[in-house]
Design a protein around this motif. Structure first.
Motif, PDB file in Angstrom:
ATOM      1  N   ASP A 150       0.842  -1.196   0.000  1.00  0.00           N
ATOM      2  CA  ASP A 150       0.000   0.000   0.000  1.00  0.00           C
ATOM      3  C   ASP A 150       0.879   1.249   0.000  1.00  0.00           C
ATOM      4  O   ASP A 150       1.613   1.496   0.968  1.00  0.00           O
ATOM      5  N   GLU A 152       0.227   4.313   0.471  1.00  0.00           N
ATOM      6  CA  GLU A 152      -0.132   5.318   1.470  1.00  0.00           C
ATOM      7  C   GLU A 152       0.506   5.041   2.824  1.00  0.00           C
ATOM      8  O   GLU A 152       0.539   5.924   3.689  1.00  0.00           O
ATOM      9  N   ASP A 154       3.678   4.281   3.328  1.00  0.00           N
ATOM     10  CA  ASP A 154       5.060   4.767   3.304  1.00  0.00           C
ATOM     11  C   ASP A 154       6.020   3.775   3.947  1.00  0.00           C
ATOM     12  O   ASP A 154       6.771   4.096   4.867  1.00  0.00           O
TER      13      ASP A 154
END
Length: 298
Positions: A150, A152, A154
């Motif tokens: 994912d 998002e 990080d």
């Protein structure tokens, strides 16, 4: 409270002499006296009664001496444990691992336990998506997933290995002696896939959309061996990574490699980018040795 002052005080009381404490600590007597007075100032009470060469503890001095010995012992133990941890003689590590991936890591687990027998290792099974979230939240130091992770969250992602995807079905499904199958050929075939929470299925759905067709999904399961059973029974074509295909030698199935494009199942380690413990770094090194690949940040 200054730990050096406490150490000098405890040594002075133990030897009942400023002179002997100075010799033991390789310092001057004036330095020892100064540090003990500094400790008394910090405590706000007299610790020693000096009567010539005789030293007597005050009530406060007895309390400071007793707890000071414990504190210094704890500091010594802390130093030893830190050194042991850095030398990988102790420690603990929990690695998040999806069920689809765990079959790949038996050799790693065996090598790690042999090389670092004093490190307590726990494998925590969960879906790749859940492991990604736990690593991002700091609940797990390190984990494994199938890329792409994912974006998002990080996360740092380091590829361990990448495997091609194969199609398997009951005999007679594919052309005789075929060893590969163009991806677009899946458009007219019923498919049995892993559930949507699996990275492989999410990746396949992206490829279906890019190829411009809606797949005919006959069934989905969270168990790869159930997909194999359904494919063998003629319910549809199963799509699985190569490591699972290798485990099916002797099964009454046809197996062909997906090409045009060749699909990949990239397995990766993930962490948050924060500090990695010595135990986690040791795990990564063993994985690198076993898989024979050089890690590259993604």
């Amino acid at each position: 409270m200054d730990i050096r002052s406490l150490r000098y005080f405890v040594e002075t009381v133990r030897l009942s002499s400023f002179t002997q404490a100075a010799e033991s600590l390789h310092l001057t007597q004036s330095t020892i006296s100064k540090m003990v007075r500094q400790l008394e100032d910090e405590v706000g009470a007299q610790l020693l009664v000096r009567d010539g060469r005789k030293l007597t503890l005050t009530d406060t001095g007895r309390v400071v001496y007793q707890h000071g010995q414990e504190m210094l012992a704890n500091m010594r133990q802390l130093t030893l444990e830190v050194r042991d941890t850095q030398a990988l003689q102790r420690g603990s590590l929990t690695v998040g691992i999806p069920p689809m991936i765990n079959v790949l890591f038996t050799p790693v687990l065996k090598a790690f336990r042999a090389r670092y027998p004093h490190i307590s290792l726990t494998l925590q099974e969960d879906t790749g998506q859940q492991i990604e979230r736990k690593v991002a939240a700091g609940e797990l130091e390190i984990g494994m997933t199938v890329l792409p992770a994912d974006p998002e969250l990080d996360l740092v992602a380091v590829t361990i290995a990448s495997y091609p995807i194969w199609a398997l079905a009951e005999p007679g499904t594919f052309q005789k002696n075929r060893s590969s199958l163009p991806f677009k050929s899946l458009a007219g075939l019923p498919l049995v896939l892993l559930k949507d929470e699996f990275a492989l299925t999410r990746s396949l759905r992206q490829h279906f959309a890019q190829a411009g067709f809606t797949p005919q999904i006959a069934a989905q399961s969270g168990q790869w061996d159930w997909l194999v059973a359904m494919a063998s029974a003629g319910l549809g074509v199963a799509l699985l990574p190569e490591p699972f295909i290798r485990r099916l030698a002797g099964e009454p199935l046809e197996m062909v490699r997906i090409v045009e494009p060749e699909l990949a199942w990239p397995v990766a380690h993930i962490w948050s980018g924060r500090y990695l413990s010595h135990a986690a770094r040791a795990w990564l090194e063993v994985c690198q040795d076993i898989f024979g690949t050089r890690f590259e940040h993604q």
